[in-house]
Enzyme design. Structure first.
Site, PDB file in Angstrom:
ATOM      1  N   ASP A   1       0.867  -1.169   0.000  1.00 12.30           N
ATOM      2  CA  ASP A   1       0.000   0.000   0.000  1.00 12.30           C
ATOM      3  C   ASP A   1       0.914   1.232   0.000  1.00 12.30           C
ATOM      4  O   ASP A   1       2.121   1.121   0.263  1.00 12.30           O
ATOM      5  CB  ASP A   1      -0.887  -0.029   1.243  1.00 12.30           C
ATOM      6  CG  ASP A   1      -1.632   1.266   1.455  1.00 12.30           C
ATOM      7  OD1 ASP A   1      -2.382   1.662   0.551  1.00 12.30           O
ATOM      8  OD2 ASP A   1      -1.451   1.889   2.525  1.00 12.30           O
TER       9      ASP A   1
ATOM     10  N   ASP B   1      -0.202   5.253   0.829  1.00  9.28           N
ATOM     11  CA  ASP B   1      -0.474   6.243   1.880  1.00  9.28           C
ATOM     12  C   ASP B   1      -0.660   5.552   3.225  1.00  9.28           C
ATOM     13  O   ASP B   1      -1.526   4.691   3.389  1.00  9.28           O
ATOM     14  CB  ASP B   1      -1.732   7.049   1.545  1.00  9.28           C
ATOM     15  CG  ASP B   1      -1.564   7.877   0.286  1.00  9.28           C
ATOM     16  OD1 ASP B   1      -0.611   8.669   0.228  1.00  9.28           O
ATOM     17  OD2 ASP B   1      -2.374   7.718  -0.650  1.00  9.28           O
TER      18      ASP B   1
END
Length: 224
Positions: A11, A13
């Site tokens: 991932d 952010d």
């Protein structure tokens, strides 16, 4: 006997970079333009990782779809303006030890790296270019081409692109959306403690690490 190809999918952010300052400012700006009170900090950060249209609808379910669409557009405008003003490295700094860990994993011939993010392709490209990371990731899955997390579409596409078996892949993320997506795709999830969801929310994670430097050992435990 050669080792199988492995795939570590990150991932962005809240996992690789801390972009909460601009996320919060852009969302507050967008809600202000809509004449609506912005949700509180914890609520905004709680939807990070979802595709933007899904996130806004979840933040303001009382508003009609046309207002959601305007908030999405205003958010993008504000976010791009903030990033242009300060530059990627200041706007979305890498978390401590992220770069050295990525370099170490990338140096292993059998290990491939990927990204699965709620960002758009344009936003991800800008981020990777700003940090000099574009060449590290062989598969990049973005919100433009998939249903929102936790739907497993992104991870299934990453596996198909790389030819890696599910048991040889891991998803690394900071939210329950990431861990639930991994579980739905049949791959292991490693949660990180420094992101936008509390560690206790990462119930589907196989492991949770407290520091980027602990990631290689966690991968070794999962893959034996």
């Amino acid at each position: 006997m050669s080792r199988p190809l492995r795939l570590v999918i990150f991932d962005v952010d809240g996992t690789l970079v801390d972009s909460q300052g601009d996320i919060l400012a852009a969302m507050r700006s967008a809600f202000d333009r809509a004449g609506e009170p912005a949700p509180v900090r914890e609520v905004i950060l709680g939807i990070v990782g979802l595709s933007l249209d899904v996130a806004v609808a979840r933040l303001a379910p009382q508003l009609p779809g046309d207002v959601h669409a305007r908030i999405v557009a205003w958010y993008k405008e504000a976010y791009m303006g903030l990033r242009a003003e300060t530059g990627v490295q200041a706007s979305s700094p890498l978390y401590p030890h992220a770069l050295e860990t990525l370099k170490a994993l990338h140096a292993v011939p059998e290990t491939l790296l990927g990204v699965a993010t709620g960002k758009s392709a344009r936003g991800l490209d800008k981020l990777l270019e700003g940090h000099g990371l574009r060449s590290y990731f062989v598969t990049r899955q973005v919100a433009d081409h998939h249903p929102s997390k936790p739907h497993p579409s992104m991870l299934r596409a990453a596996l198909a692109e790389t030819g890696v078996a599910p048991e040889n892949a891991v998803m690394v993320g900071d939210t329950s959306f990431d861990m639930d997506m991994a579980q739905a795709a049949g791959i292991a999830g490693i949660g990180v403690s420094w992101g936008y969801h509390r560690p206790e929310a990462l119930g589907a994670a196989r492991e949770i690490v407290q520091d980027f430097r602990a990631l290689p050992e966690a991968l070794a435990r999962i893959w034996g």
